[in-house]
Scaffold this motif. Structure first.
Motif, mmCIF file in Angstrom:
data_model
loop_
_atom_site.group_PDB
_atom_site.id
_atom_site.type_symbol
_atom_site.label_atom_id
_atom_site.label_comp_id
_atom_site.label_asym_id
_atom_site.label_seq_id
_atom_site.Cartn_x
_atom_site.Cartn_y
_atom_site.Cartn_z
ATOM 1 N N ASP A 54 97.610 26.385 31.932
ATOM 2 C CA ASP A 54 97.532 27.777 31.492
ATOM 3 C C ASP A 54 98.691 28.117 30.555
ATOM 4 O OD1 ASP A 54 95.216 28.217 32.922
ATOM 5 O OD2 ASP A 54 96.222 29.176 34.626
ATOM 6 N N CYS A 55 99.892 27.621 30.881
ATOM 7 C CA CYS A 55 101.058 27.850 30.023
ATOM 8 C C CYS A 55 100.867 27.202 28.649
ATOM 9 C CB CYS A 55 102.321 27.289 30.678
ATOM 10 S SG CYS A 55 102.919 28.243 32.094
ATOM 11 N N MET A 56 100.258 26.015 28.637
ATOM 12 C CA MET A 56 100.029 25.308 27.376
ATOM 13 C C MET A 56 98.992 26.035 26.524
ATOM 14 S SD MET A 56 100.246 21.322 28.645
ATOM 15 C CE MET A 56 100.613 20.586 27.046
ATOM 16 N N ILE A 57 98.005 26.636 27.171
ATOM 17 C CA ILE A 57 97.004 27.421 26.441
ATOM 18 C C ILE A 57 97.636 28.704 25.893
ATOM 19 C CG2 ILE A 57 94.879 28.776 26.700
ATOM 20 C CD1 ILE A 57 94.011 26.665 28.823
ATOM 21 N N LYS A 58 98.431 29.358 26.733
ATOM 22 C CA LYS A 58 99.023 30.657 26.369
ATOM 23 C C LYS A 58 100.077 30.523 25.277
ATOM 24 C CE LYS A 58 101.450 34.613 28.413
ATOM 25 N NZ LYS A 58 102.019 35.179 29.676
ATOM 26 N N HIS A 59 100.928 29.500 25.369
ATOM 27 C CA HIS A 59 102.076 29.386 24.468
ATOM 28 C C HIS A 59 101.919 28.285 23.417
ATOM 29 C CE1 HIS A 59 104.225 32.122 27.110
ATOM 30 N NE2 HIS A 59 103.976 31.337 28.132
ATOM 31 N N GLY A 60 100.833 27.531 23.478
ATOM 32 C CA GLY A 60 100.664 26.372 22.619
ATOM 33 C C GLY A 60 100.065 26.696 21.274
ATOM 34 N N PRO A 61 99.597 25.667 20.542
ATOM 35 C CA PRO A 61 99.483 24.278 21.021
ATOM 36 C C PRO A 61 100.824 23.555 21.072
ATOM 37 C CG PRO A 61 98.785 24.421 18.740
ATOM 38 C CD PRO A 61 99.042 25.836 19.178
ATOM 39 N N PHE A 62 100.884 22.549 21.948
ATOM 40 C CA PHE A 62 102.094 21.758 22.139
ATOM 41 C C PHE A 62 101.858 20.312 21.710
ATOM 42 C CE2 PHE A 62 102.817 25.268 25.067
ATOM 43 C CZ PHE A 62 104.158 25.558 24.841
ATOM 44 N N ASP A 63 102.944 19.692 21.259
ATOM 45 C CA ASP A 63 102.899 18.265 20.941
ATOM 46 C C ASP A 63 103.236 17.415 22.161
ATOM 47 O OD1 ASP A 63 102.457 18.440 17.982
ATOM 48 O OD2 ASP A 63 104.328 19.571 18.113
ATOM 49 N N GLY A 64 104.069 17.955 23.046
ATOM 50 C CA GLY A 64 104.479 17.157 24.192
ATOM 51 C C GLY A 64 105.234 17.965 25.220
ATOM 52 N N LEU A 65 105.931 17.228 26.084
ATOM 53 C CA LEU A 65 106.621 17.821 27.229
ATOM 54 C C LEU A 65 108.060 17.337 27.299
ATOM 55 C CD1 LEU A 65 103.767 16.981 29.755
ATOM 56 C CD2 LEU A 65 104.315 19.300 28.997
ATOM 57 N N LEU A 66 108.933 18.218 27.728
ATOM 58 C CA LEU A 66 110.312 17.872 28.072
ATOM 59 C C LEU A 66 110.510 18.274 29.526
ATOM 60 C CD1 LEU A 66 113.613 18.552 26.134
ATOM 61 C CD2 LEU A 66 113.388 19.284 28.509
ATOM 62 N N GLY A 67 111.021 17.369 30.343
ATOM 63 C CA GLY A 67 111.213 17.702 31.747
ATOM 64 C C GLY A 67 112.508 17.166 32.299
ATOM 65 N N PHE A 68 113.068 17.912 33.253
ATOM 66 C CA PHE A 68 114.259 17.468 33.972
ATOM 67 C C PHE A 68 113.966 17.458 35.465
ATOM 68 C CE2 PHE A 68 118.245 18.904 36.213
ATOM 69 C CZ PHE A 68 118.851 17.662 36.214
ATOM 70 N N VAL A 97 98.703 14.981 25.140
ATOM 71 C CA VAL A 97 100.164 14.921 25.111
ATOM 72 C C VAL A 97 100.578 13.772 24.200
ATOM 73 C CG1 VAL A 97 102.248 14.515 26.476
ATOM 74 C CG2 VAL A 97 100.396 15.896 27.426
ATOM 75 N N LYS A 98 101.388 14.086 23.174
ATOM 76 C CA LYS A 98 101.717 13.081 22.162
ATOM 77 C C LYS A 98 103.140 12.542 22.276
ATOM 78 C CE LYS A 98 100.384 15.763 18.802
ATOM 79 N NZ LYS A 98 99.574 16.597 17.913
ATOM 80 N N LEU A 99 103.992 13.188 23.062
ATOM 81 C CA LEU A 99 105.337 12.656 23.275
ATOM 82 C C LEU A 99 105.960 13.243 24.519
ATOM 83 C CD1 LEU A 99 108.180 14.369 21.394
ATOM 84 C CD2 LEU A 99 105.861 15.038 20.824
ATOM 85 N N LEU A 100 106.949 12.521 25.059
ATOM 86 C CA LEU A 100 107.656 12.931 26.272
ATOM 87 C C LEU A 100 109.162 12.807 26.072
ATOM 88 C CD1 LEU A 100 105.643 10.935 28.994
ATOM 89 C CD2 LEU A 100 105.437 13.383 28.521
ATOM 90 N N ILE A 101 109.899 13.779 26.629
ATOM 91 C CA ILE A 101 111.340 13.651 26.788
ATOM 92 C C ILE A 101 111.622 13.803 28.276
ATOM 93 C CG2 ILE A 101 113.608 14.589 26.249
ATOM 94 C CD1 ILE A 101 112.565 15.471 23.557
ATOM 95 N N ILE A 102 112.080 12.720 28.903
ATOM 96 C CA ILE A 102 112.235 12.642 30.354
ATOM 97 C C ILE A 102 113.720 12.539 30.701
ATOM 98 C CG2 ILE A 102 111.627 11.332 32.432
ATOM 99 C CD1 ILE A 102 109.228 12.592 31.041
ATOM 100 N N ILE A 103 114.228 13.504 31.475
ATOM 101 C CA ILE A 103 115.646 13.527 31.832
ATOM 102 C C ILE A 103 115.772 13.461 33.352
ATOM 103 C CG2 ILE A 103 117.835 14.757 31.552
ATOM 104 C CD1 ILE A 103 116.368 16.404 29.300
#
Length: 218
Positions: free
Chosen positions: A92-106, A132-138
């Motif tokens: 829902d967040c991706m629909i509301k605020h997107g489109p997104f290329d990927g995700l960043l997570g901690f 999802v086309k890219l990830l940043i994983i922390i």
């Protein structure tokens, strides 16, 4: 007279998923430790997790509340509560605020981020949004539950991924396991623990090269 128009390079737009019992505002403050040269290359959108914290937060002495959590789990991290609700909320967040290329997570957000491409490929999550086309994983890890793991990691993670792994992070071993499931992992090692690290010159170079490659391949 020939007019040369400079091509506008699109910044990768990333949905940012914070750690367990923290918040979007806290993750934003943590990420803002990075050099402006890096931040200027990314379009970052921070959202709070769907559930208010159901216990004590490890960051209470550092950051003010409110605190949130993405889902709940048992001590062995093999059983999850509100997990499906969490996946729907992220979509829902991706629909509301997107489109997104990927995700960043901690931390908990990183565990989710690393699992979502596989869950999306299997049709059990993010079915209404772009791939999802890219990830940043922390400071991430993999899910222990067989029911989630067999869907999330049965195929290699094919999208480009950038991983931050702390030498003294209690999740270090598990963070390394994620990279083994990725086809194109780029790893930034840092001397700290379970945290979002400041970036030294070498780390900045690695991150900038990763972003540049994403933009060239877009």
């Amino acid at each position: 007279m020939e007019i040369i128009r400079e091509k506008t390079v699109k910044k990768p737009r990333l949905l940012c998923l914070h750690g367990f019992r923290t918040s979007a505002e806290i993750l934003k403050k943590q990420i803002n430790k990075w050099p402006q040269s890096v931040l200027d290359k990314l379009d970052l959108v921070f959202v709070d997790a769907p559930f208010p914290s159901q216990g004590k937060s490890d960051v209470e002495a550092i950051f003010d509340p409110p605190y949130y959590e993405w889902f709940q789990f048992n001590k062995e991290f093999t059983e999850y509560t509100n997990f499906d609700e969490c996946l729907h909320y992220i979509e829902d967040c991706m629909i509301k605020h997107g489109p997104f290329d990927g995700l960043l997570g901690f931390s908990q957000g990183a565990i989710l981020s690393a699992a979502l491409p596989g869950l999306q490929e299997k049709g059990v999550a993010l079915t209404k949004v772009a791939k999802v086309k890219l990830l940043i994983i922390i400071g991430g890890a993999m899910f222990n539950s067989a029911s989630v793991a067999e869907k999330a990691y049965s195929s290699p993670i094919t999208c480009p991924s950038l991983h931050f792994i702390g030498e003294t992070d209690f999740l270090r071993q598990y963070s390394m396991e994620i990279t083994e499931s990725c086809v194109e992992p780029v790893v930034v090692h840092h001397p700290k623990g379970h945290t979002i690290p400041r970036l030294d010159d070498k780390s900045v170079e690695i991150v900038m090269n990763f972003i540049d490659k994403i933009q060239k391949d877009a």
